[in-house]
Design a protein around this motif. Structure first.
Motif, PDB file in Angstrom:
ATOM      1  N   UNK A   1      -1.218 -17.785  -2.596  1.00 19.25           N
ATOM      2  CA  UNK A   1      -1.893 -16.498  -2.381  1.00 19.25           C
ATOM      3  C   UNK A   1      -2.473 -16.032  -3.708  1.00 19.25           C
ATOM      4  N   UNK A   2      -3.720 -16.401  -3.950  1.00 24.14           N
ATOM      5  CA  UNK A   2      -4.340 -16.095  -5.235  1.00 24.14           C
ATOM      6  C   UNK A   2      -4.949 -14.700  -5.236  1.00 24.14           C
ATOM      7  N   UNK A   3      -4.911 -14.060  -6.415  1.00 23.98           N
ATOM      8  CA  UNK A   3      -5.590 -12.790  -6.597  1.00 23.98           C
ATOM      9  C   UNK A   3      -4.729 -11.595  -6.244  1.00 23.98           C
ATOM     10  N   UNK A   4      -5.406 -10.496  -5.943  1.00 22.63           N
ATOM     11  CA  UNK A   4      -4.723  -9.242  -5.622  1.00 22.63           C
ATOM     12  C   UNK A   4      -4.972  -8.876  -4.161  1.00 22.63           C
ATOM     13  N   UNK A   5      -4.213  -7.899  -3.693  1.00 20.53           N
ATOM     14  CA  UNK A   5      -4.352  -7.438  -2.298  1.00 20.53           C
ATOM     15  C   UNK A   5      -4.393  -5.918  -2.282  1.00 20.53           C
ATOM     16  N   UNK A   6      -5.344  -5.367  -1.516  1.00 23.15           N
ATOM     17  CA  UNK A   6      -5.403  -3.930  -1.299  1.00 23.15           C
ATOM     18  C   UNK A   6      -4.466  -3.558  -0.159  1.00 23.15           C
ATOM     19  N   UNK A   7      -3.658  -2.537  -0.379  1.00 24.50           N
ATOM     20  CA  UNK A   7      -2.680  -2.081   0.607  1.00 24.50           C
ATOM     21  C   UNK A   7      -3.020  -0.645   1.007  1.00 24.50           C
ATOM     22  N   UNK A   8      -3.103  -0.406   2.310  1.00 24.52           N
ATOM     23  CA  UNK A   8      -3.330   0.944   2.846  1.00 24.52           C
ATOM     24  C   UNK A   8      -1.969   1.524   3.225  1.00 24.52           C
ATOM     25  N   UNK A   9      -1.486   2.492   2.465  1.00 27.97           N
ATOM     26  CA  UNK A   9      -0.144   3.030   2.678  1.00 27.97           C
ATOM     27  C   UNK A   9      -0.229   4.394   3.356  1.00 27.97           C
ATOM     28  N   UNK A  10       0.549   4.540   4.437  1.00 29.97           N
ATOM     29  CA  UNK A  10       0.598   5.813   5.159  1.00 29.97           C
ATOM     30  C   UNK A  10       1.991   5.987   5.737  1.00 29.97           C
ATOM     31  N   UNK A  11       2.232   7.143   6.333  1.00 32.15           N
ATOM     32  CA  UNK A  11       3.536   7.407   6.934  1.00 32.15           C
ATOM     33  C   UNK A  11       4.417   8.259   6.041  1.00 32.15           C
ATOM     34  N   UNK A  12       5.712   7.955   6.061  1.00 28.88           N
ATOM     35  CA  UNK A  12       6.700   8.786   5.373  1.00 28.88           C
ATOM     36  C   UNK A  12       6.794   8.440   3.891  1.00 28.88           C
ATOM     37  N   UNK A  13       5.856   8.956   3.130  1.00 26.14           N
ATOM     38  CA  UNK A  13       5.869   8.766   1.679  1.00 26.14           C
ATOM     39  C   UNK A  13       5.141   9.936   1.040  1.00 26.14           C
ATOM     40  N   UNK A  14       5.362  10.131  -0.252  1.00 25.10           N
ATOM     41  CA  UNK A  14       4.765  11.264  -0.957  1.00 25.10           C
ATOM     42  C   UNK A  14       3.308  11.037  -1.304  1.00 25.10           C
ATOM     43  N   UNK A  15       2.914   9.788  -1.531  1.00 24.70           N
ATOM     44  CA  UNK A  15       1.573   9.484  -2.034  1.00 24.70           C
ATOM     45  C   UNK A  15       0.888   8.421  -1.173  1.00 24.70           C
TER      46      UNK A  15
END
Length: 852
Positions: free
Chosen positions: A397-411
């Protein structure tokens, strides 16, 4: 067209002219036409059909497939609340109810004055700033009671959207952590110049060295896809950017298109340089329509700068341009072949593969379909080289990955991590606490329990398209899974039996448990449906739809078991008892487990040798249940088997048409996978299993689904014993439906003097659609709707069905395997009690007659 005002008539003609009266632009024409009055009246559909010289039934079929196209009035203000699980967690249901109360309307219904309607839609891609809604296609996030009050007042005042407060429509990018891509500062054209300097072959070599894999979830090697398209025959090649980001919980592509559009468009041009493509499309999901004006502006700037159009950057022969194609609300169009069908102005039904799009895609041309993030990442490779890109991440798995974070978190928001990042680190970075579970990869992904938080984001461990939904200890994981199942049932295209019926059955069981009426046997049935969906579905939507239930049942089983109120179960209906009298009257005395078949199967239309045998010398062979079967190149497993005298059942296959693969009854096991024999090319040396307990059990399950979907519980056979579904029911001992019939009632049309149409019997084999189109050229029938709401329509421009050659020659009734289309003079000519049946099995009949 007299029902339309003259100004609307002129506007519609202008739309048709702007789209060059091109049928492949049908979806775009429908979207533009709907903007005239806010919906698509019947005269509009008729005018579009005439303007494109295509059957009206086809226009109606496309209009009925997409959620954002309306063939009934929906009001001047169409309010759609996002109904993803994260919106539910933030109170979207309470806000929807509050808005409806203030507007004095019921959810899902238009107000009496035609002003407004309020209902729900699937995820709108605003999970980081929900609850969210769309108002006439414009996105509004961060809803609360104060904002709801203001929206209700502006609707009551009939204030145009352009006069609403601008802050309502502000969509934040919420970029929380930048990496190599989000931190890239690149002048437009810089990556293109570097790739052009290397030449197409050198640039493709850098892509191969980078080990870049598709960021849409499947993880296919990007360079391999590009090379395949480059080497495919055909001069006219196409690049498609898949911006149909419909996976619940994913919104990274929205941010890339909003802030980094130049990187995306430059990536498309880089792909075109490698492949030799001249045409590009961005398939922009309907929920992101509000982004289109700024995207068009970026494209215009790139054309002015010589980065699109003829001889890009002065390179002779490098001609490439991009146009934006809007979707209209269909999650399944995220699948690349369904997306291409939609690009061609059709219903978004996934194609049979092979051929793959890189060989035969848009309009039959070699086509590369890449995700938004994938294309943007190619700019990094062009600027810094493949080896530099591959140095980040993991071995696979080369490189970076964009993550879409939602739900029960502050940010909540967008985070960029090198592949290999640990789940626990991501949770810490976004301010999550007391985390019970994470849904990674959206509804079709996997649910991770707390004991798995040491795992890593990588294709070899936890693969993801980018969604990362967090649930703390207060959340009910059963309700999370139930929300996802409702999503899949709504978004199923309805093409294949297991997905069309199975997702709705699964939804029914989850609702039964939620209502407190669950029995322990229901959990066994849920597990059975899950396995059938996994093994037999036509595309990834169906096979992935059980994932939320499978994961939560395994990891959070108490959430299900506390809803059980009974350990007992009784069948809802006993078909064997209901048919006992009919069998006696018709001299059909077979019992469960018998093999008494129906009458003669339908005849072939064009003649020729049986089941695809072409008479050529066949030197290749495979084994079918241990017996050798010779085949020609290009023959499918089913064609070769039947030509050799081996029966594999199917209700949707016919030798006069290309493979269809919707009923799935021809399922076999080949190379360790469950595949459709009618759509799978035979391969030398294969060992194919068609008659094992596992495969026969799967066929019985599919027959169960077909039985509960429609009205097949007839006390007498109107097809005079020629019902193939009934015959297969006897052959596979499916006489007692496992589930209760709960599907929507479809119409019965008895208005024709000779032909009866009972659409409740339809199994969606599409044989009537294909026969009327391909053999008679009339296109009498078409499909509209999707999922369990899918149904046949008769072309309104064809006049009466009974007046067509297709009906007069009995082909309509003969082609239908289950009695949707019946000739009154045939179906009821012999009184019940006097009919006779040849008690040969359906397999014997089929092979003897040489038909499908």
């Amino acid at each position: 067209m007299s029902a339309l005002p003259s100004d609307e008539f002129a506007a519609l003609d202008g739309i048709l002219q702007r789209h060059r009266h091109d049928p492949t632009r049908l979806l775009q024409i429908l979207i533009d036409a709907q903007d005239i009055a806010g919906w698509l009246p019947a005269p509009v559909l008729t005018r579009i059909a005439a303007g494109l010289d295509i059957p009206r039934a086809r226009v109606e079929g496309v209009a009925g497939f997409y959620s954002f196209l309306y063939t009934r009035p929906v009001g001047r203000y169409r309010v759609l609340f996002s109904d993803n699980i994260t919106d539910r967690m933030l109170g979207n249901a309470e806000l929807l109810d509050a808005l409806c109360r203030k507007l004095w309307i019921e959810p899902g219904k238009m107000s009496e004055d035609g002003l407004v309607s309020v209902t729900t839609t699937s995820c709108t891609g605003l999970c980081d700033q929900g609850p969210a809604m769309l108002v006439n296609g414009q996105a509004i996030g961060q809803l609360n009671h104060r904002r709801i009050n203001e929206i209700a007042e502006m609707i009551r005042q009939q204030r145009p959207l352009e006069l609403w407060p601008a802050e309502f429509f502000q969509v934040d990018d919420n970029i929380r952590l930048k990496g190599a891509l989000l931190g890239l500062e690149m002048a437009p054209g810089e990556a293109l110049k570097a790739a052009i300097a290397r030449g197409p072959e050198g640039w493709l070599a850098e892509m191969q060295a980078s080990n870049l894999r598709g960021r849409g979830g499947a993880g296919f090697a990007t360079a391999v896809k590009w090379a395949s398209a480059r080497n495919a025959p055909g001069e006219l090649k196409v690049i498609v950017c898949n911006a149909d980001e419909g996976e619940p919980g994913t919104f990274k592509d929205r941010v890339l298109l909003n802030r980094y559009a130049d990187l995306v468009f430059e990536g498309m041009s880089l792909a075109a340089w490698a492949v030799g493509a001249g045409e590009g499309f961005v398939y922009l999901r309907g929920e992101y329509r509000y982004l289109r004006p700024q995207l068009e502006a970026v494209l215009a700037r790139r054309r002015e700068a010589g980065l699109l159009g003829k001889n890009i950057l002065g390179q002779p022969g490098f001609d490439f341009d991009i146009q934006i194609h809007l979707g209209a609300g269909a999650y399944v169009c995220g699948e690349e072949s369904a997306l291409i069908e939609s690009l061609e102005g059709k219903r978004g039904t996934p194609r049979i593969r092979p051929p793959f799009p890189v060989i035969k895609g848009y309009l039959g041309r070699p086509t590369v379909v890449n995700n938004v993030e994938t294309l943007a990442k190619t700019c990094l490779i062009a600027l810094h080289g493949g080896a530099d890109f591959a140095a980040t991440g993991t071995a696979q798995s080369a490189g970076t990955k964009l993550i879409s974070i939602s739900g029960d978190c502050a940010l909540p928001g967008i985070y960029e991590y090198p592949f290999g990042a640990q789940i626990s680190r991501i949770l810490e970075d976004c301010g999550a606490s007391d985390t019970q579970a994470i849904q990674v990869g959206g509804a079709s992904g996997i649910c991770l329990a707390s004991y798995e938080f040491q795992r890593r984001i990588a294709y070899e461990d936890v693969p993801t398209a980018g969604a990362f939904m967090i649930f703390d200890g207060t959340r009910d994981l059963f309700e999370v899974a139930r929300a996802f199942i409702h999503f899949f049932a709504h978004e199923s295209c309805g093409f294949c039996t297991p997905c069309r019926v199975g997702t709705s059955l699964l939804k029914g069981f989850m609702d039964k448990l939620a209502d407190g009426h669950g029995a322990k046997a229901d959990l066994n049935d849920i597990d059975w449906i899950d396995r059938l969906l996994k093994n037999a579905s036509h595309c990834g939507l169906g096979s992935a739809s059980p994932n939320p239930v499978i994961d939560t049942l395994q990891k959070f089983r108490p959430a299900y078991e506390r809803r059980l109120v009974s350990l007992d179960f009784e069948p809802a209906f006993d078909l064997d008892a209901a048919l006992a009298e009919a069998r006696q009257l018709t001299a059909r005395t077979s019992t469960p487990g018998g093999t008494k078949g129906a009458g003669p199967p339908r005849a072939c239309f064009r003649g020729g040798t049986a089941c695809g045998a072409k008479g050529a010398q066949m030197t290749k062979q495979f084994l079918l249940d241990g017996l050798p079967v010779p085949f020609e190149d290009g023959q499918t497993v089913l064609e070769a088997a039947r030509a050799a005298g081996h029966y594999i059942p199917s209700l949707c296959w016919h030798q006069d048409f290309p493979p269809h693969g919707s009923c799935k009854l021809c399922v076999v096991k080949a190379a360790g996978r469950h595949v459709s024999a009618c759509a799978t090319p035979a391969k030398e040396g294969w060992e194919v299993e068609s008659n094992t307990p596992e495969i026969n059990g799967e066929r019985r399950g599919l027959l169960q689904m077909l039985l509960v979907e429609g009205n097949h519980f007839c006390p007498s056979c109107e097809k005079s014993g020629d019902c193939e579904l009934q015959a297969l029911g006897y052959e596979y001992e499916v006489l007692t439906p496992r589930f209760r019939h709960f599907f929507p009632e479809r119409p019965v049309d008895a208005s024709h003097p000779d032909v009866l149409l009972d659409f409740n019997r339809c199994i969606f084999c599409e044989l009537c659609v294909r026969a009327s189109r391909d053999i008679d050229g009339k296109s009498v029938f078409a499909l509209t709707g999707r999922g369990i709401d899918k149904h046949l329509v008769v072309n309104a421009e064809s006049g009466r069905l009974a007046d067509t050659d297709f009906a007069k020659t009995d082909r309509a009734a003969n082609i239908c395997p289950v009695g949707v289309i019946l000739h009154k003079r045939v179906g009821f000519a012999v009184p019940i009690g006097e009919r006779t049946f040849d008690l040969a099995t359906i397999s014997e009949k089929t092979l003897k007659e040489g038909s499908s």
